[in-house]
Design a protein around this motif. Structure first.
Motif, PDB file in Angstrom:
ATOM      1  N   GLN D  24       0.774  -1.261   0.247  1.00  0.00           N
ATOM      2  CA  GLN D  24       0.016   0.021   0.048  1.00  0.00           C
ATOM      3  C   GLN D  24       1.121   1.208  -0.023  1.00  0.00           C
ATOM      4  OE1 GLN D  24      -2.189   0.947   3.157  1.00  0.00           O
ATOM      5  NE2 GLN D  24      -3.934   2.130   2.173  1.00  0.00           N
ATOM      6  N   GLU D  25       0.624   2.047  -0.752  1.00  0.00           N
ATOM      7  CA  GLU D  25       1.581   3.208  -0.932  1.00  0.00           C
ATOM      8  C   GLU D  25       1.370   4.160   0.213  1.00  0.00           C
ATOM      9  OE1 GLU D  25      -1.603   5.762  -2.944  1.00  0.00           O
ATOM     10  OE2 GLU D  25      -1.403   3.776  -2.118  1.00  0.00           O
ATOM     11  N   TRP D 119      -7.076   3.297  -7.694  1.00  0.00           N
ATOM     12  CA  TRP D 119      -8.155   2.931  -6.659  1.00  0.00           C
ATOM     13  C   TRP D 119      -8.536   1.410  -6.864  1.00  0.00           C
ATOM     14  CZ3 TRP D 119     -12.847   1.487  -6.447  1.00  0.00           C
ATOM     15  CH2 TRP D 119     -13.258   0.993  -5.031  1.00  0.00           C
ATOM     16  N   LEU D 122      -5.689  -0.851  -6.032  1.00  0.00           N
ATOM     17  CA  LEU D 122      -5.822  -1.108  -4.565  1.00  0.00           C
ATOM     18  C   LEU D 122      -6.636  -1.869  -3.899  1.00  0.00           C
ATOM     19  CD1 LEU D 122      -3.781   2.083  -3.368  1.00  0.00           C
ATOM     20  CD2 LEU D 122      -2.952  -0.202  -3.754  1.00  0.00           C
ATOM     21  N   HIS D 125      -6.541  -5.342  -4.703  1.00  0.00           N
ATOM     22  CA  HIS D 125      -5.487  -6.023  -3.700  1.00  0.00           C
ATOM     23  C   HIS D 125      -6.145  -6.263  -2.442  1.00  0.00           C
ATOM     24  CE1 HIS D 125      -1.883  -6.552  -1.424  1.00  0.00           C
ATOM     25  NE2 HIS D 125      -2.086  -5.431  -0.835  1.00  0.00           N
ATOM     26  N   PHE D 133      -4.679  -5.809  -9.178  1.00  0.00           N
ATOM     27  CA  PHE D 133      -3.877  -4.773  -8.792  1.00  0.00           C
ATOM     28  C   PHE D 133      -2.983  -4.499  -9.955  1.00  0.00           C
ATOM     29  CE2 PHE D 133       0.615  -4.165  -6.832  1.00  0.00           C
ATOM     30  CZ  PHE D 133       0.262  -2.850  -6.567  1.00  0.00           C
ATOM     31  N   TRP D 137      -2.898  -1.234 -12.695  1.00  0.00           N
ATOM     32  CA  TRP D 137      -1.756  -0.294 -12.901  1.00  0.00           C
ATOM     33  C   TRP D 137      -1.206  -0.428 -14.201  1.00  0.00           C
ATOM     34  CZ3 TRP D 137       1.198   2.416  -8.744  1.00  0.00           C
ATOM     35  CH2 TRP D 137       0.529   2.389  -7.661  1.00  0.00           C
ATOM     36  N   ALA D 357     -10.420   1.694   2.412  1.00  0.00           N
ATOM     37  CA  ALA D 357      -9.899   1.864   1.207  1.00  0.00           C
ATOM     38  C   ALA D 357     -11.031   2.599   0.180  1.00  0.00           C
ATOM     39  CB  ALA D 357      -9.418   0.560   0.644  1.00  0.00           C
ATOM     40  N   ASP D 360     -10.723   6.247  -0.264  1.00  0.00           N
ATOM     41  CA  ASP D 360      -9.562   6.470  -1.041  1.00  0.00           C
ATOM     42  C   ASP D 360      -8.739   7.424  -0.218  1.00  0.00           C
ATOM     43  OD1 ASP D 360      -7.737   6.351  -2.791  1.00  0.00           O
ATOM     44  OD2 ASP D 360      -8.936   7.319  -4.642  1.00  0.00           O
TER      45      ASP D 360
END
Lengths: 154, 164, 316, 420
Positions: D24-25, D119, D122, D125, D133, D137, D357, D360
């Motif tokens: 997770q960033e 989003w 993530l 994920h 995920f 991306w 999540a 966001d």
């Protein structure tokens, strides 16, 4: 900025404010700043939020010569209008009535102002440090005038 | 050639530390893992424990609150461990240099606990993923030099990496 | 067997299995990467990971029980080495075993899991102790069906607890797998092996998608390398164990080499497929799975095998 | 937040969600009080992240501030400067040339596309669909590339300035923009279908962490979080800026308030964003791109724009000098994050990650800084990992209950077909 806010709403809004001795400071297209007596602020906010579908965007605190100005930004989304209600909290008081008990969305906003400007919100359920580090000295407020980075040494 | 450094080059376990970054660097680091860049090709993987890490990727300015934790984190890693400062903030605090809530630069924070730490700098705001891969390549070169120089004391810092 | 020869066998068997394990691990990682549209690591990656960890420093956590923390990975590896060597030797020289060596091998295979639990408990890390408690529950759940599955094979091959005889009987007659009870027992054993390897769906002892954390959180440097190598060895050794017990053993001379290799690859691919297409179970779900589903199946196989034996029906 | 007492039966367990997770960033820093499997209370400690941008901003000149505020948050890096610039433009009373308006619109909407896809990745994920995920991306990549092509950087675009845009996007690049957004349409459509039709996702997302209409108003939430609770607010429509009143698009609103509604809002908004970008490219007139603002008179004004996460609100006061006297920044997550209290309490622990999540959240916005955590404390505070794992397990459980194959198997072939 093509279309302007619905005039009738602004009129109604301003009449309501004038009844409470508020003064319109500036008014641009679709936004305006009104100075409100400190005692009238919370009832006014409550009225706008529950009856006029207003949304509290945020509260800005500004340190000025005589104290701290608190700016309550209200968005009237239905009418394309953003009103800013301004009150002056005198330096001698440094406290303001909290609106968190009936508007939980204001919790973080008030805690942030407490951290950065030292305003005490009375009636706030959890007036604790939120965004400054643990080793930040008590009583040093970074957004007050005359703050120096050196003051904040742990 | 020194087998320690050869194998270190071929297999880098990376632990990512966000020390007060704005997310730009962080999403670019994640980008490295995804199909577009896929750094697992080079044996680079993200790990979940700092004990396993060979590289600490530090992003962000290192704020006051983070400083102590960053030092602790660095001490927990098994040496040799390269610290890679990703982005202008980690490099020299970038635009936030004068802000009231930031601590010392990331490299100073690390040097405070280990004067001989190997630190690589990847400039850019944010660095492009290519620049980060370039940084890894430069780190490999540096490791080669270190391998040649061993057991002399470790050179203090890596050269700046071009890119971004 | 002379002591010298035994030592030689131990070294050769361990190293051979380790190399096989590195390759098996690579297959595993590569397949996962391809599913995600990535290229994946080069073939030597698992080996290099271990070599690198060997060259790194060992960090002792302040709260860890030093000796226990460091020695457990070595004990686990020793257990795996002994088990693997016994497997090889008894496969290749059918006569040298002793009565009960099948049980000894089972014991030896349990040692890595036990040492993992001890090491994790010694590391004093809450993450690790959480992982350890899960590993312990898992161990309790899969050992029973695995043992029953082994019994099925023993009944089929004349009732001896000697691996040499289990393999020999299969090479002379038919494989255990060529019967209903044999197939059932093999499937049970395959799932138990999956749990023994700590692979999805039974990898709850080491948390998420990364290869580590959980029970291994506090390990670094050489001890971590030892743990990795033990796991890679098991990844190679447990399929061989399955081949030995159910599929007629491994032979390294003549044409049977090819047959052995094919059996090994098939089992490895099966394990990788299970890992890549299945969700992780919660610990209570896996306990339920092993006790309420696999154990009855294993008992059924045992019953069938006994009936078949009693009445001389080979296919049961 | 009210202080938490011990549970009546003392069975309340504290699960502090350790703020660091490798995939997770952003780190998150929650404390959950749990009874059995149910969350009964939660608190948020976010003091790790403060950089002091508001104070720093008063020491920069009006033209420097946009570069500072786009570093408030990397994923909203075009909206923060835009909100500030709107406030300053209101103080100046200047009119932005039409070409500049359209170009600002393009960049903000491209950013919205990449943010929403990020989003989706993530969220996938968190639900245990790691392949989603990786894929989401992957589709995001063309957008990042086109942004680099037209602004010079993959993140932090610095394209807007007071009175116009800093750098004109040449007409030759317009085709590339259209091609990039078109390449996103198919995969997004496919992801949307996957979300809407997938029974497991239904089981995981519908009626989970519902934020009711009333709560959405009480917590003053904005953006997709509000729109998913049936509060139809969107600054792009309610206070139109740039070219948003000149192009044709819809505000996506769903009344349910659960995680599914938030996902739907985001996915459908991605299509709207693609539409807006294409129209902006089509309608973009030729001409000036800079009104040439010389100095900022005394005055005060607010500026707000719709970031991918919600309303970004800036207030600027000028005394006629070189620098702002006060610059207040309110990022969307600052009002969205506290709404966790309304949506997560009473939920199953396994649902909390996806509920979080769903908003966001963007912590560097919230604190204008980011959190980190070392393993020592991280360990004591247990783990987001654990929580995510629980979440994944729940997905699998539903998959099993419904007798459905894993997600990748169901959708993978279709996707590969699509991309072939």
């Amino acid at each position: 900025m093509s279309d302007t806010a619905t005039p009738s709403v602004i009129e109604r809004f301003e009449t309501k404010l004038c009844d409470e001795h508020a003064i319109c400071e500036t008014r641009k297209e679709r936004q305006g700043v009104y100075s409100v007596p400190i005692a009238k602020l919370v009832p006014l906010l409550r009225d706008f939020i529950s009856n006029d579908n207003a949304r509290l965007a945020t509260i800005t605190g500004i340190d000025v010569r005589d104290g701290t100005e608190l700016l309550y930004h209200l968005c009237f989304d239905d009418h394309k209008y953003v009103a800013t209600l301004k009150v002056l909290v005198p330096r001698t008081v440094d406290a303001m009535e909290s609106i968190t008990p009936w508007l939980p969305g204001a919790e973080f906003i008030e805690r942030e102002i407490h951290d950065l400007l030292g305003i005490d919100f009375t009636g706030h359920p959890r007036m604790e440090r939120l965004i400054l580090s643990d080793d930040w000295p008590e009583g040093v407020y970074p957004l007050r005038r005359g703050f120096k980075k050196e003051d904040a040494q742990p | 050639m020194n087998w320690k450094f050869w194998s270190l080059k071929k297999s880098l376990f990376v632990y990512h530390v966000n020390a007060g970054a704005c997310n730009n660097c962080d999403i670019e680091i994640l980008e490295l893992l995804t199909p577009a860049y896929d750094v697992e090709r080079f044996g680079i993987i993200l790990v979940g424990s700092p004990r396993h890490a060979d590289v600490l990727l530090v992003t962000g300015v290192c704020t006051r609150q983070v400083k102590k934790r960053l030092q602790e984190l660095y001490l927990q890693t098994a040496k040799p461990c390269v610290v890679m400062c990703i982005g202008a903030c980690a490099l020299a605090q970038g635009i936030f240099a004068e802000a009231y809530h930031v601590g010392p630069c990331v490299d100073e924070v690390i040097r405070e606990v280990d004067p001989n730490a190997i630190i690589a700098y990847v400039p850019g705001c944010p660095p492009k993923p290519e620049a980060m891969i370039m940084a890894v390549v430069k780190t490999w070169q540096k490791l080669d030099e270190l391998a040649a120089a061993e057991p002399k004391p470790v050179a203090p810092a890596l050269p700046e990496v071009a890119g971004a | 067997m002379a002591v010298g020869k035994m030592v030689f066998a131990l070294i050769l068997g361990s190293i051979g299995t380790l190399v096989l394990g590195f390759l098996a691990k690579w297959v595993d990682r590569k397949v996962t990467a391809r599913v995600q549209w990535r290229v994946g690591p080069p073939w030597y990656q698992p080996a290099v990971d271990c070599i690198k960890l060997m060259g790194k420093e060992t960090v002792m956590p302040a709260v860890a029980q030093g000796t226990g923390f460091l020695i457990t990975p070595l004990v686990g590896m020793a257990g795996a080495c002994v088990a693997v060597t016994m497997l090889w030797v008894m496969n290749l020289e059918l006569g040298v075993g002793f009565v009960g060596d099948a049980i000894v091998v089972m014991y030896m295979f349990a040692i890595p899991a036990l040492t993992t639990i001890l090491g994790a408990a010694a590391s004093g890390n809450p993450h690790a102790s959480l992982g350890a408690s899960r590993e312990m529950k898992l161990l309790l759940s899969y050992e029973l069906p695995l043992t029953i599955a082994l019994l099925v094979a023993i009944i089929h091959t004349g009732g001896s607890f000697r691996i040499g005889q289990i393999v020999g009987a299969q090479q002379e007659g038919s494989m255990v797998f060529m019967s209903i009870s044999g197939v059932l027992a093999f499937l049970v054993a395959l799932l138990c092996v999956q749990a023994k390897l700590g692979l999805i769906p039974f990898d709850m002892a080491e948390a998420e998608c990364e290869i580590m954390a959980g029970v291994y959180t506090e390990y670094s440097g050489p001890p971590l390398a030892v743990i990795f190598m033990t796991r890679f060895m098991l990844l190679a050794a447990l399929p061989i164990f399955l081949i030995t017990i159910f599929l007629g053993g491994v032979q390294l001379t003549g044409w049977p080499v090819l047959a052995s290799l094919i059996k090994f690859v098939i089992i490895l691919v099966l394990i990788t497929l299970i890992r890549n297409t299945n969700p992780r179970l919660r610990i209570d779900q896996s306990l339920r799975f092993f006790w309420y589903m696999l154990t009855p199946v294993a008992l059924l196989a045992l019953g069938l095998a006994l009936i078949g034996r009693q009445y001389g029906v080979g296919w049961l | 937040m009210r202080s938490v007492s011990k549970g009546v039966n003392g069975k309340r367990t504290l699960i502090p969600v350790g703020p660091f997770h490798p995939l997770q960033e952003e780190p998150e820093f929650f404390q959950l009080w749990v009874e059995g499997e149910t969350v009964v209370d939660m608190d948020l400690r976010i003091s790790y992240n403060h950089r002091g941008i508001e104070e720093l901003s008063t020491r920069k000149t009006f033209d420097q501030v946009p570069y500072l505020v786009e570093r408030v948050c990397g994923i909203c890096s075009s909206t923060h400067p835009l909100a500030y610039i709107r406030a300053v433009e209101t103080i100046c009373g200047c009119e932005v040339p039409p070409r500049a308006k359209y170009q600002r619109t393009m960049v903000t909407e491209l950013e919205r596309i990449h943010s929403h896809l990020l989003w989706v990745g993530l969220a996938g994920h968190f639900l245990g669909y790691n392949t989603v995920f990786m894929w989401a991306w992957k589709y995001r990549e063309p957008i990042m590339e086109i942004l680099e092509k037209i602004t010079g950087n993959r993140c932090a675009y610095a394209n807007a300035k007071i009175g116009g845009v800093r750098r004109d996007i040449p007409n030759e690049l317009f085709d590339d923009i259209v091609r990039a957004v078109d390449s996103c349409w198919g995969p997004t459509e496919m992801l949307t279908n996957a979300v809407l039709d997938d029974p497991v996702l239904h089981a995981r997302l519908v009626d989970v962490a519902t934020l009711t209409h009333e709560d959405a108003i009480r917590y003053c939430v904005t953006g997709p979080t509000a729109r998913a609770s049936g509060v139809p607010i969107d600054v792009r429509r309610d206070d139109p800026y740039d070219a948003f009143d000149l192009v044709d698009w819809d505000v996506i609103t769903f009344p349910e308030g659960d995680v599914m509604a938030k996902a739907k809002v985001r996915l459908l908004e991605t299509f709207e964003a693609i539409k807006i970008v294409k129209q902006a490219v089509r309608d973009c007139p030729n001409g000036e791109t800079d009104a040439g603002v010389e100095e900022v008179p005394p005055g005060e004004a607010i500026g707000h724009v719709e970031a991918p996460r919600g309303e970004t609100f800036h207030y600027v006061r000028s005394d006629g000098g070189r620098c702002p006297v006060r610059h207040k920044i309110r990022a969307p997550s600052y009002v969205n994050v506290p709404s966790f209290r309304a949506s997560c309490i009473g939920q199953h622990v396994a649902d909390v990650t996806i509920a979080m999540a769903a908003v966001d959240p963007c912590y560097s916005c919230t604190e204008r800084m980011a959190v980190t955590k070392d393993s020592k404390t991280g360990n004591e505070l247990m783990d987001a990992k654990e929580l995510q794992e629980l979440s994944v397990q729940r997905t699998r459980w539903f998959e099993k209950q419904l007798g459905i194959e894993p997600f990748d198997k169901r959708w993978g072939p279709k996707l590969q077909e699509l991309l072939a």
